[in-house]
Motif scaffolding. Sequence first.
Motif, PDB file in Angstrom:
ATOM      1  N   ILE A 128       8.120 -46.894 -32.137  1.00 53.23           N
ATOM      2  CA  ILE A 128       7.693 -46.789 -33.286  1.00 53.23           C
ATOM      3  C   ILE A 128       7.440 -45.161 -33.903  1.00 53.23           C
ATOM      4  O   ILE A 128       7.667 -45.650 -35.240  1.00 53.23           O
ATOM      5  CB  ILE A 128       5.872 -46.925 -33.091  1.00 53.23           C
ATOM      6  CG1 ILE A 128       6.068 -48.606 -32.236  1.00 53.23           C
ATOM      7  CG2 ILE A 128       4.771 -46.879 -34.320  1.00 53.23           C
ATOM      8  CD1 ILE A 128       4.781 -48.122 -32.131  1.00 53.23           C
ATOM      9  N   SER A 129       8.079 -44.642 -33.258  1.00 54.85           N
ATOM     10  CA  SER A 129       8.543 -43.124 -34.111  1.00 54.85           C
ATOM     11  C   SER A 129       9.534 -43.169 -34.704  1.00 54.85           C
ATOM     12  O   SER A 129       9.841 -42.886 -35.751  1.00 54.85           O
ATOM     13  CB  SER A 129       7.850 -41.996 -33.335  1.00 54.85           C
ATOM     14  OG  SER A 129       6.888 -41.985 -32.723  1.00 54.85           O
ATOM     15  N   THR A 131      -0.465 -53.178 -25.448  1.00 54.48           N
ATOM     16  CA  THR A 131       1.126 -53.769 -24.755  1.00 54.48           C
ATOM     17  C   THR A 131       2.147 -53.458 -23.921  1.00 54.48           C
ATOM     18  O   THR A 131       3.093 -54.149 -23.527  1.00 54.48           O
ATOM     19  CB  THR A 131       2.312 -53.423 -26.776  1.00 54.48           C
ATOM     20  OG1 THR A 131       1.552 -52.099 -26.525  1.00 54.48           O
ATOM     21  CG2 THR A 131       1.572 -54.449 -27.497  1.00 54.48           C
ATOM     22  N   LEU A 162       6.330 -45.636 -27.758  1.00 56.42           N
ATOM     23  CA  LEU A 162       5.742 -44.588 -29.036  1.00 56.42           C
ATOM     24  C   LEU A 162       7.026 -44.100 -29.295  1.00 56.42           C
ATOM     25  O   LEU A 162       7.130 -43.687 -30.690  1.00 56.42           O
ATOM     26  CB  LEU A 162       5.346 -43.249 -27.934  1.00 56.42           C
ATOM     27  CG  LEU A 162       3.934 -44.064 -27.401  1.00 56.42           C
ATOM     28  CD1 LEU A 162       3.435 -42.090 -27.082  1.00 56.42           C
ATOM     29  CD2 LEU A 162       3.039 -44.001 -29.103  1.00 56.42           C
ATOM     30  N   ARG A 197       9.438 -45.589 -37.936  1.00 57.30           N
ATOM     31  CA  ARG A 197       8.758 -45.077 -39.219  1.00 57.30           C
ATOM     32  C   ARG A 197       9.799 -44.040 -39.798  1.00 57.30           C
ATOM     33  O   ARG A 197       9.620 -43.863 -40.639  1.00 57.30           O
ATOM     34  CB  ARG A 197       7.358 -44.836 -38.461  1.00 57.30           C
ATOM     35  CG  ARG A 197       6.524 -46.232 -38.285  1.00 57.30           C
ATOM     36  CD  ARG A 197       5.618 -45.459 -37.381  1.00 57.30           C
ATOM     37  NE  ARG A 197       4.750 -45.201 -38.844  1.00 57.30           N
ATOM     38  CZ  ARG A 197       3.319 -45.087 -38.992  1.00 57.30           C
ATOM     39  NH1 ARG A 197       2.674 -45.688 -37.573  1.00 57.30           N
ATOM     40  NH2 ARG A 197       2.492 -44.685 -39.452  1.00 57.30           N
ATOM     41  N   TYR A 230      -3.429 -50.098 -29.056  1.00 62.05           N
ATOM     42  CA  TYR A 230      -2.356 -51.106 -28.989  1.00 62.05           C
ATOM     43  C   TYR A 230      -1.061 -50.465 -28.093  1.00 62.05           C
ATOM     44  O   TYR A 230      -0.821 -51.228 -27.308  1.00 62.05           O
ATOM     45  CB  TYR A 230      -2.312 -51.107 -30.451  1.00 62.05           C
ATOM     46  CG  TYR A 230      -0.790 -51.726 -30.734  1.00 62.05           C
ATOM     47  CD1 TYR A 230      -1.364 -53.338 -31.190  1.00 62.05           C
ATOM     48  CD2 TYR A 230       0.793 -50.965 -30.948  1.00 62.05           C
ATOM     49  CE1 TYR A 230      -0.623 -53.499 -31.561  1.00 62.05           C
ATOM     50  CE2 TYR A 230       1.272 -51.773 -31.578  1.00 62.05           C
ATOM     51  CZ  TYR A 230       0.932 -53.276 -31.137  1.00 62.05           C
ATOM     52  OH  TYR A 230       2.072 -54.055 -32.074  1.00 62.05           O
ATOM     53  N   ILE A 231      -0.933 -49.496 -27.709  1.00 60.19           N
ATOM     54  CA  ILE A 231       0.488 -49.072 -27.651  1.00 60.19           C
ATOM     55  C   ILE A 231      -0.263 -49.437 -25.772  1.00 60.19           C
ATOM     56  O   ILE A 231       0.957 -49.998 -24.923  1.00 60.19           O
ATOM     57  CB  ILE A 231       0.321 -47.456 -27.281  1.00 60.19           C
ATOM     58  CG1 ILE A 231       1.201 -47.035 -28.592  1.00 60.19           C
ATOM     59  CG2 ILE A 231       1.944 -47.196 -26.264  1.00 60.19           C
ATOM     60  CD1 ILE A 231       2.675 -47.718 -29.051  1.00 60.19           C
ATOM     61  N   HIS A 243       2.694 -54.636 -35.921  1.00 58.56           N
ATOM     62  CA  HIS A 243       1.517 -54.767 -35.424  1.00 58.56           C
ATOM     63  C   HIS A 243       0.491 -53.326 -35.220  1.00 58.56           C
ATOM     64  O   HIS A 243      -0.642 -53.299 -34.944  1.00 58.56           O
ATOM     65  CB  HIS A 243       1.267 -55.887 -34.346  1.00 58.56           C
ATOM     66  CG  HIS A 243       1.485 -57.069 -34.914  1.00 58.56           C
ATOM     67  ND1 HIS A 243       0.533 -58.060 -35.951  1.00 58.56           N
ATOM     68  CD2 HIS A 243       2.227 -57.772 -34.927  1.00 58.56           C
ATOM     69  CE1 HIS A 243       1.068 -58.947 -36.605  1.00 58.56           C
ATOM     70  NE2 HIS A 243       1.999 -59.430 -35.686  1.00 58.56           N
ATOM     71  N   TYR A 244       1.398 -52.377 -35.117  1.00 53.87           N
ATOM     72  CA  TYR A 244       1.219 -50.945 -34.925  1.00 53.87           C
ATOM     73  C   TYR A 244      -0.309 -50.310 -36.218  1.00 53.87           C
ATOM     74  O   TYR A 244       0.328 -50.173 -37.142  1.00 53.87           O
ATOM     75  CB  TYR A 244       1.999 -49.884 -35.273  1.00 53.87           C
ATOM     76  CG  TYR A 244       2.116 -48.771 -34.406  1.00 53.87           C
ATOM     77  CD1 TYR A 244       1.460 -47.904 -33.085  1.00 53.87           C
ATOM     78  CD2 TYR A 244       1.541 -47.512 -35.000  1.00 53.87           C
ATOM     79  CE1 TYR A 244       0.886 -47.435 -32.671  1.00 53.87           C
ATOM     80  CE2 TYR A 244       1.497 -46.215 -34.801  1.00 53.87           C
ATOM     81  CZ  TYR A 244       0.688 -46.180 -33.092  1.00 53.87           C
ATOM     82  OH  TYR A 244       0.945 -45.017 -32.809  1.00 53.87           O
ATOM     83  N   LEU A 266       5.968 -54.979 -32.512  1.00 55.97           N
ATOM     84  CA  LEU A 266       5.858 -53.582 -31.490  1.00 55.97           C
ATOM     85  C   LEU A 266       5.162 -53.266 -33.189  1.00 55.97           C
ATOM     86  O   LEU A 266       4.267 -52.534 -33.509  1.00 55.97           O
ATOM     87  CB  LEU A 266       6.658 -53.146 -31.219  1.00 55.97           C
ATOM     88  CG  LEU A 266       6.161 -52.254 -30.166  1.00 55.97           C
ATOM     89  CD1 LEU A 266       4.821 -52.443 -29.467  1.00 55.97           C
ATOM     90  CD2 LEU A 266       6.867 -50.648 -30.192  1.00 55.97           C
ATOM     91  N   VAL A 267       6.319 -52.841 -34.341  1.00 54.67           N
ATOM     92  CA  VAL A 267       6.764 -51.645 -34.836  1.00 54.67           C
ATOM     93  C   VAL A 267       5.645 -52.775 -36.308  1.00 54.67           C
ATOM     94  O   VAL A 267       4.385 -51.838 -37.132  1.00 54.67           O
ATOM     95  CB  VAL A 267       7.389 -51.586 -35.718  1.00 54.67           C
ATOM     96  CG1 VAL A 267       7.373 -50.604 -36.962  1.00 54.67           C
ATOM     97  CG2 VAL A 267       7.935 -50.105 -34.852  1.00 54.67           C
ATOM     98  N   ARG A 326      -4.399 -47.229 -32.151  1.00 54.11           N
ATOM     99  CA  ARG A 326      -2.590 -46.654 -32.294  1.00 54.11           C
ATOM    100  C   ARG A 326      -3.117 -46.397 -30.222  1.00 54.11           C
ATOM    101  O   ARG A 326      -1.875 -47.729 -29.817  1.00 54.11           O
ATOM    102  CB  ARG A 326      -2.533 -45.952 -32.372  1.00 54.11           C
ATOM    103  CG  ARG A 326      -2.558 -46.119 -34.098  1.00 54.11           C
ATOM    104  CD  ARG A 326      -1.873 -44.741 -34.765  1.00 54.11           C
ATOM    105  NE  ARG A 326      -1.287 -45.029 -36.469  1.00 54.11           N
ATOM    106  CZ  ARG A 326      -0.953 -44.600 -36.598  1.00 54.11           C
ATOM    107  NH1 ARG A 326      -0.857 -42.689 -36.258  1.00 54.11           N
ATOM    108  NH2 ARG A 326      -0.780 -44.718 -38.297  1.00 54.11           N
TER     109      ARG A 326
END
Length: 153
Positions: A137-138, A98, A134, A141, A94-95, A83-84, A80-81, A91
């Motif tokens: 990913i957040s 997925t 979300l 990162r 993508y979200i 290919h973000y 997930l991360v 984005r």
Amino acid sequence: MGWIVFFFAAWLLALLLVPIKEWRKLWPAGIVGLILLYLIDILLIKLGAISYRTDHTLLYKLVGLPTFYWTSAFPAAMILVYHYPSQNWQRVLYILFTAGLFLGLEIIMGWLGYFYPRQWSSVIAYCLDVGGFLVVISLSRWVLALMMNIKNQ
């Protein structure tokens, strides 16, 4: 058996879709994915919204989730991360895409008798998947940026 297939499919996809050299940077995403999946699913189980067919392993008894389902969150979060996309409009797509894929997997596992939605709907599940992705990913990162900052000091 279904959770074992789920587990190996997640790891196979990670091997195919994420270069091994990137795994060193992406392991925090895997940890975040494990933690978030655990928190969300345990809460939903305690609320009586969902339940799972169990695998009766020691780890299941420790964490309260099917072992192979829970541990598949690690490679899934890395995929997930990794290919973000970098563009904001990509984005969003993508979200949404997925989350739709994951909802499809949940529905299939429900048909096969491994996942039992009780007080649940596909709309709620989809929204929770979007929000969970979300957050993964957040947080991933943020952890990666923090690690890079510490490394550079």
